[in-house]
Scaffold this active site. Sequence first.
Site, PDB file in Angstrom:
ATOM      1  N   HIS A   1      -4.021   6.977   0.901  1.00 27.17           N
ATOM      2  CA  HIS A   1      -4.060   5.678   0.251  1.00 27.17           C
ATOM      3  C   HIS A   1      -5.489   5.236   0.620  1.00 27.17           C
ATOM      4  CE1 HIS A   1      -4.110   1.551  -0.285  1.00 27.17           C
ATOM      5  NE2 HIS A   1      -3.975   1.036   0.886  1.00 27.17           N
TER       6      HIS A   1
ATOM      7  N   CYS B   1       0.777  -1.213   0.032  1.00 24.80           N
ATOM      8  CA  CYS B   1       0.081  -0.078  -0.001  1.00 24.80           C
ATOM      9  C   CYS B   1       0.845   1.420   0.043  1.00 24.80           C
ATOM     10  CB  CYS B   1      -0.990   0.168   1.259  1.00 24.80           C
ATOM     11  SG  CYS B   1      -1.774  -1.527   1.113  1.00 24.80           S
TER      12      CYS B   1
ATOM     13  N   ASN C   1      -9.981  -0.889  -2.500  1.00 24.59           N
ATOM     14  CA  ASN C   1      -8.567  -0.605  -2.330  1.00 24.59           C
ATOM     15  C   ASN C   1      -7.684  -1.194  -3.378  1.00 24.59           C
ATOM     16  OD1 ASN C   1      -6.067  -0.991  -1.337  1.00 24.59           O
ATOM     17  ND2 ASN C   1      -6.459  -1.197   0.800  1.00 24.59           N
TER      18      ASN C   1
HETATM   19  N1  ACO Z   1     -19.624  -9.521   4.905  1.00 26.67           N
HETATM   20  C1  ACO Z   1     -20.448  -9.638   6.151  1.00 26.67           C
HETATM   21  N2  ACO Z   1     -19.739 -10.240   7.406  1.00 26.67           N
HETATM   22  C2  ACO Z   1     -18.405 -10.222   7.278  1.00 26.67           C
HETATM   23  C3  ACO Z   1     -17.275 -10.062   6.266  1.00 26.67           C
HETATM   24  C4  ACO Z   1     -18.214  -9.468   5.062  1.00 26.67           C
HETATM   25  N3  ACO Z   1     -17.548  -9.322   3.736  1.00 26.67           N
HETATM   26  N4  ACO Z   1     -16.182  -9.860   6.760  1.00 26.67           N
HETATM   27  C5  ACO Z   1     -16.282 -10.380   7.791  1.00 26.67           C
HETATM   28  N5  ACO Z   1     -17.408 -10.438   8.380  1.00 26.67           N
HETATM   29  C6  ACO Z   1     -17.773 -10.714   9.640  1.00 26.67           C
HETATM   30  C7  ACO Z   1     -17.121 -11.507  10.458  1.00 26.67           C
HETATM   31  O1  ACO Z   1     -17.020 -12.778  10.113  1.00 26.67           O
HETATM   32  C8  ACO Z   1     -17.259 -11.242  11.902  1.00 26.67           C
HETATM   33  O2  ACO Z   1     -18.526 -11.930  12.216  1.00 26.67           O
HETATM   34  P1  ACO Z   1     -18.596 -12.626  13.705  1.00 26.67           P
HETATM   35  O3  ACO Z   1     -18.629 -11.311  14.600  1.00 26.67           O
HETATM   36  O4  ACO Z   1     -19.781 -13.428  13.646  1.00 26.67           O
HETATM   37  O5  ACO Z   1     -17.371 -13.441  13.825  1.00 26.67           O
HETATM   38  C9  ACO Z   1     -17.944  -9.957  11.913  1.00 26.67           C
HETATM   39  O6  ACO Z   1     -18.229  -9.437  10.269  1.00 26.67           O
HETATM   40  C10 ACO Z   1     -16.802  -8.718  12.199  1.00 26.67           C
HETATM   41  O7  ACO Z   1     -15.489  -8.837  11.768  1.00 26.67           O
HETATM   42  P2  ACO Z   1     -14.377  -8.159  11.859  1.00 26.67           P
HETATM   43  O8  ACO Z   1     -13.037  -8.742  11.059  1.00 26.67           O
HETATM   44  O9  ACO Z   1     -14.181  -7.970  13.491  1.00 26.67           O
HETATM   45  O10 ACO Z   1     -14.979  -6.894  11.442  1.00 26.67           O
HETATM   46  P3  ACO Z   1     -14.226  -5.371  11.513  1.00 26.67           P
HETATM   47  O11 ACO Z   1     -15.439  -4.450  11.919  1.00 26.67           O
HETATM   48  O12 ACO Z   1     -12.889  -5.424  12.034  1.00 26.67           O
HETATM   49  O13 ACO Z   1     -14.231  -5.031   9.799  1.00 26.67           O
HETATM   50  C11 ACO Z   1     -12.630  -4.564   8.424  1.00 26.67           C
HETATM   51  C12 ACO Z   1     -13.373  -5.637   9.090  1.00 26.67           C
HETATM   52  C13 ACO Z   1     -13.489  -3.876   7.499  1.00 26.67           C
HETATM   53  C14 ACO Z   1     -11.559  -5.450   7.541  1.00 26.67           C
HETATM   54  C15 ACO Z   1     -11.952  -3.759   9.374  1.00 26.67           C
HETATM   55  O14 ACO Z   1     -11.280  -4.598  10.520  1.00 26.67           O
HETATM   56  C16 ACO Z   1     -11.036  -2.841   8.818  1.00 26.67           C
HETATM   57  O15 ACO Z   1     -11.427  -1.965   8.221  1.00 26.67           O
HETATM   58  N6  ACO Z   1      -9.604  -3.045   8.908  1.00 26.67           N
HETATM   59  C17 ACO Z   1      -8.716  -2.034   8.426  1.00 26.67           C
HETATM   60  C18 ACO Z   1      -8.022  -2.965   7.509  1.00 26.67           C
HETATM   61  C19 ACO Z   1      -8.068  -2.153   6.201  1.00 26.67           C
HETATM   62  O16 ACO Z   1      -8.747  -1.062   5.905  1.00 26.67           O
HETATM   63  N7  ACO Z   1      -7.277  -2.938   5.392  1.00 26.67           N
HETATM   64  C20 ACO Z   1      -7.378  -2.305   3.921  1.00 26.67           C
HETATM   65  C21 ACO Z   1      -6.369  -3.296   3.400  1.00 26.67           C
HETATM   66  S1  ACO Z   1      -5.033  -3.147   4.035  1.00 26.67           S
HETATM   67  C22 ACO Z   1      -4.496  -1.687   3.966  1.00 26.67           C
HETATM   68  O17 ACO Z   1      -4.355  -1.225   2.775  1.00 26.67           O
HETATM   69  C23 ACO Z   1      -3.899  -0.742   4.905  1.00 26.67           C
END
Ligand code: ACO
Length: 335
Positions: free
Chosen positions: A262, A115, A292
């Site tokens: 980004h 990234c 992304n």
């Molecule tokens: N659709 C529906 N449900 C989902 C999905 C989906 N696509 N993905 C995960 N879930 C579920 C999980 O299984 C979990 O269910 P559970 O509670 O029954 O176990 C629930 O949703 C919550 O999952 P989390 O992973 O805890 O969700 P979170 O609120 O953390 O959101 C996310 C996930 C969007 C990835 C978040 O952590 C985030 O934004 N992280 C930052 C990472 C990022 O931005 N990465 C981008 C790429 S890396 C970079 O460029 C920096």
Amino acid sequence: MYNSKITGLGMYVPDNVVTNEDLSKIMDTSDEWITERTGVKERRHIKKGDGNSTVTMGVKAAKIAIERANIDKNDIDLILFATLSPDYYFPGSGVLVQEHLEIPTCPAMDIRNQCSGFIYAISTADQYIKTGMYKNILVIGSENHSGGLDFSTRGRGVTVIFGDGAGAAIISRNEDSSNGILSSHLHSEGKFAEELSLIGPSTNRWVPEIIEANDPNDISYYPYMNGQLVFKNAVVRFSEVIMEGLIHNKLKPSDINMLIPHQANLRISQFIQDEFGLSDDQVFNNIQKYGNTTAASIPIALTEAWENNKIKSGDIIVLAAFGSGFTWGSTIIRW
Ligand code: ACO
């Protein structure tokens, strides 16, 4: 010492639009979940047979940037190619661009900083120009994510975020010292290397071992992301490295005319916007349309911002990235 500036920008995304609704037909997810957690509404995916790859998309973006910079392709002194999804394990993608552009020979270098790849590449280009070694450098960020994602429900936490596309910039020697790239600030913290990674195709397991195992359930071939840890580190590091750039140039957050973060996750961008007290007009986001696109996200966003006349001569532009490595960085530009 010479100064450098961006003289041409270009972008390319595949025609194939994949909406959140489309994804919800092949995995257990929903438009509501994806929109609320990431801001993404749709992304572009290469279609098998459409001729697109990380390199060919990069070449399409590069041709536009070269034309807008009003230079001949043979004036390019160096190609820098940032990607985490290269066409080949080796050689790198830069040499393939040199061949596609039909430049007889020129140095070509790949940057493996995910990234943050475009920021690392701009910084490298800037240094080569500052020393006087090169005059025109082609910098490309391009990704083919869709070819390597897990489209089953198992992969939904990662797969819904990412899209394919490419952006490119020509960085040239600048005869006008009143504008140009002011500084770049780069960091890494390898203790988090495996928290956002793709470990599978590695030298830990050479090809005979992979062929023998032939295991369809081996998820090490898919990207892994510890989403919450990435999120927590991203908001801190984005803020730090933007501030580092501002202080270095004796600027204040209110001096920022356009922040181009980004496009990791809209919630991260909004957090940074609030942190620096910036208005909607001072931050450019297009993750809603493209997801992304990792190394491509900043040059795609910068190109769209420029095409939409959101960047004017004399503006202070801040580019900032955080991602796998972890790596992070910022570039401050007076346009
Ligand atoms: N659709 C529906 N449900 C989902 C999905 C989906 N696509 N993905 C995960 N879930 C579920 C999980 O299984 C979990 O269910 P559970 O509670 O029954 O176990 C629930 O949703 C919550 O999952 P989390 O992973 O805890 O969700 P979170 O609120 O953390 O959101 C996310 C996930 C969007 C990835 C978040 O952590 C985030 O934004 N992280 C930052 C990472 C990022 O931005 N990465 C981008 C790429 S890396 C970079 O460029 C920096």
